[in-house]
Design a protein around this motif. Sequence first.
Motif, mmCIF file in Angstrom:
data_model
loop_
_atom_site.group_PDB
_atom_site.id
_atom_site.type_symbol
_atom_site.label_atom_id
_atom_site.label_comp_id
_atom_site.label_asym_id
_atom_site.label_seq_id
_atom_site.Cartn_x
_atom_site.Cartn_y
_atom_site.Cartn_z
ATOM 1 N N VAL A 166 0.853 -1.182 0.000
ATOM 2 C CA VAL A 166 0.000 0.000 0.000
ATOM 3 C C VAL A 166 0.892 1.236 0.000
ATOM 4 O O VAL A 166 1.660 1.450 0.930
ATOM 5 N N THR A 167 0.808 2.025 -1.059
ATOM 6 C CA THR A 167 1.542 3.274 -1.140
ATOM 7 C C THR A 167 0.565 4.396 -0.793
ATOM 8 O O THR A 167 -0.468 4.546 -1.439
ATOM 9 N N ILE A 168 0.891 5.136 0.251
ATOM 10 C CA ILE A 168 0.031 6.219 0.726
ATOM 11 C C ILE A 168 0.734 7.535 0.431
ATOM 12 O O ILE A 168 1.874 7.737 0.841
ATOM 13 N N ARG A 169 0.066 8.420 -0.313
ATOM 14 C CA ARG A 169 0.626 9.746 -0.588
ATOM 15 C C ARG A 169 -0.296 10.797 0.015
ATOM 16 O O ARG A 169 -1.488 10.826 -0.257
ATOM 17 N N CYS A 170 0.285 11.659 0.844
ATOM 18 C CA CYS A 170 -0.460 12.743 1.480
ATOM 19 C C CYS A 170 -0.778 13.803 0.425
ATOM 20 O O CYS A 170 0.118 14.287 -0.259
ATOM 21 N N GLN A 171 -2.052 14.183 0.305
ATOM 22 C CA GLN A 171 -2.465 15.191 -0.660
ATOM 23 C C GLN A 171 -2.176 16.606 -0.147
ATOM 24 O O GLN A 171 -2.220 17.554 -0.916
ATOM 25 N N SER A 172 -1.848 16.750 1.157
ATOM 26 C CA SER A 172 -1.550 18.071 1.717
ATOM 27 C C SER A 172 -0.090 18.475 1.501
ATOM 28 O O SER A 172 0.188 19.577 1.059
ATOM 29 N N CYS A 173 0.849 17.557 1.818
ATOM 30 C CA CYS A 173 2.267 17.927 1.743
ATOM 31 C C CYS A 173 3.059 17.100 0.731
ATOM 32 O O CYS A 173 4.203 17.419 0.443
ATOM 33 N N GLY A 174 2.494 15.999 0.210
ATOM 34 C CA GLY A 174 3.182 15.185 -0.785
ATOM 35 C C GLY A 174 4.042 14.074 -0.220
ATOM 36 O O GLY A 174 4.658 13.325 -0.980
ATOM 37 N N GLU A 175 4.109 13.923 1.098
ATOM 38 C CA GLU A 175 4.893 12.852 1.717
ATOM 39 C C GLU A 175 4.368 11.498 1.262
ATOM 40 O O GLU A 175 3.181 11.304 1.076
ATOM 41 N N LYS A 176 5.280 10.519 1.081
ATOM 42 C CA LYS A 176 4.909 9.198 0.581
ATOM 43 C C LYS A 176 5.327 8.132 1.577
ATOM 44 O O LYS A 176 6.436 8.165 2.116
ATOM 45 N N ILE A 225 5.249 3.777 2.151
ATOM 46 C CA ILE A 225 5.035 2.467 1.540
ATOM 47 C C ILE A 225 4.931 1.461 2.676
ATOM 48 O O ILE A 225 5.872 1.281 3.443
ATOM 49 N N LEU A 226 3.752 0.816 2.787
ATOM 50 C CA LEU A 226 3.466 -0.102 3.882
ATOM 51 C C LEU A 226 2.884 -1.399 3.345
ATOM 52 O O LEU A 226 2.459 -1.472 2.193
ATOM 53 N N ARG A 227 2.830 -2.415 4.191
ATOM 54 C CA ARG A 227 2.144 -3.659 3.863
ATOM 55 C C ARG A 227 0.822 -3.645 4.596
ATOM 56 O O ARG A 227 0.736 -3.198 5.738
ATOM 57 N N GLY A 228 -0.212 -4.158 3.941
ATOM 58 C CA GLY A 228 -1.519 -4.173 4.575
ATOM 59 C C GLY A 228 -2.334 -5.378 4.172
ATOM 60 O O GLY A 228 -2.015 -6.080 3.222
ATOM 61 N N ARG A 229 -3.407 -5.586 4.910
ATOM 62 C CA ARG A 229 -4.353 -6.661 4.641
ATOM 63 C C ARG A 229 -5.737 -6.034 4.508
ATOM 64 O O ARG A 229 -6.048 -5.062 5.172
ATOM 65 N N PHE A 265 -5.743 11.467 1.623
ATOM 66 C CA PHE A 265 -4.661 10.639 1.105
ATOM 67 C C PHE A 265 -5.042 10.003 -0.231
ATOM 68 O O PHE A 265 -6.208 9.767 -0.494
ATOM 69 N N HIS A 266 -4.028 9.698 -1.008
ATOM 70 C CA HIS A 266 -4.207 8.923 -2.237
ATOM 71 C C HIS A 266 -3.554 7.567 -1.968
ATOM 72 O O HIS A 266 -2.401 7.493 -1.563
ATOM 73 N N LEU A 267 -4.311 6.474 -2.180
ATOM 74 C CA LEU A 267 -3.793 5.130 -1.962
ATOM 75 C C LEU A 267 -3.583 4.424 -3.281
ATOM 76 O O LEU A 267 -4.428 4.488 -4.176
ATOM 77 N N ASP A 268 -2.444 3.744 -3.412
ATOM 78 C CA ASP A 268 -2.165 2.892 -4.552
ATOM 79 C C ASP A 268 -1.871 1.507 -3.982
ATOM 80 O O ASP A 268 -0.929 1.348 -3.198
ATOM 81 N N VAL A 269 -2.682 0.512 -4.339
ATOM 82 C CA VAL A 269 -2.597 -0.816 -3.758
ATOM 83 C C VAL A 269 -2.250 -1.835 -4.833
ATOM 84 O O VAL A 269 -2.838 -1.829 -5.902
ATOM 85 N N SER A 270 -1.275 -2.715 -4.527
ATOM 86 C CA SER A 270 -0.926 -3.789 -5.444
ATOM 87 C C SER A 270 -0.622 -5.049 -4.633
ATOM 88 O O SER A 270 -0.117 -4.963 -3.523
#
Length: 56
Positions: free
Chosen positions: A11-21, A23-27, A49-54
Motif C-alpha cells: 500500500v503506497t500512501i501519498r499525502c495530498q496536503s504535503c506530498g509525503e509518501k 510504503i506499507l504492507r496491509g491486509r 490521502f491517495h492510496l495505490d494498492v498492489s
Amino acid sequence: MPETKEQRYKVTIRCQSCGEKYILRGRPNEEGGFDTGFKRCVCGNETNFHLDVSPE
C-alpha cells in the motif's frame, strides 16, 4: 503456531496536503479498505490521502 495465508498488499500512501509518501504492507479489512497501522502524516493530515494498492 498455525500460520494463516491471508493475502498481503503493498500500500503506497501519498499525502495530498504535503506530498509525503509512505510504503506499507496491509491486509484487506471488513470496511473495504486496508489495515496498515497508518494513522496520520507527519504534517498532521489524517484524512486526505491517495492510496495505490498492489498485491505483494
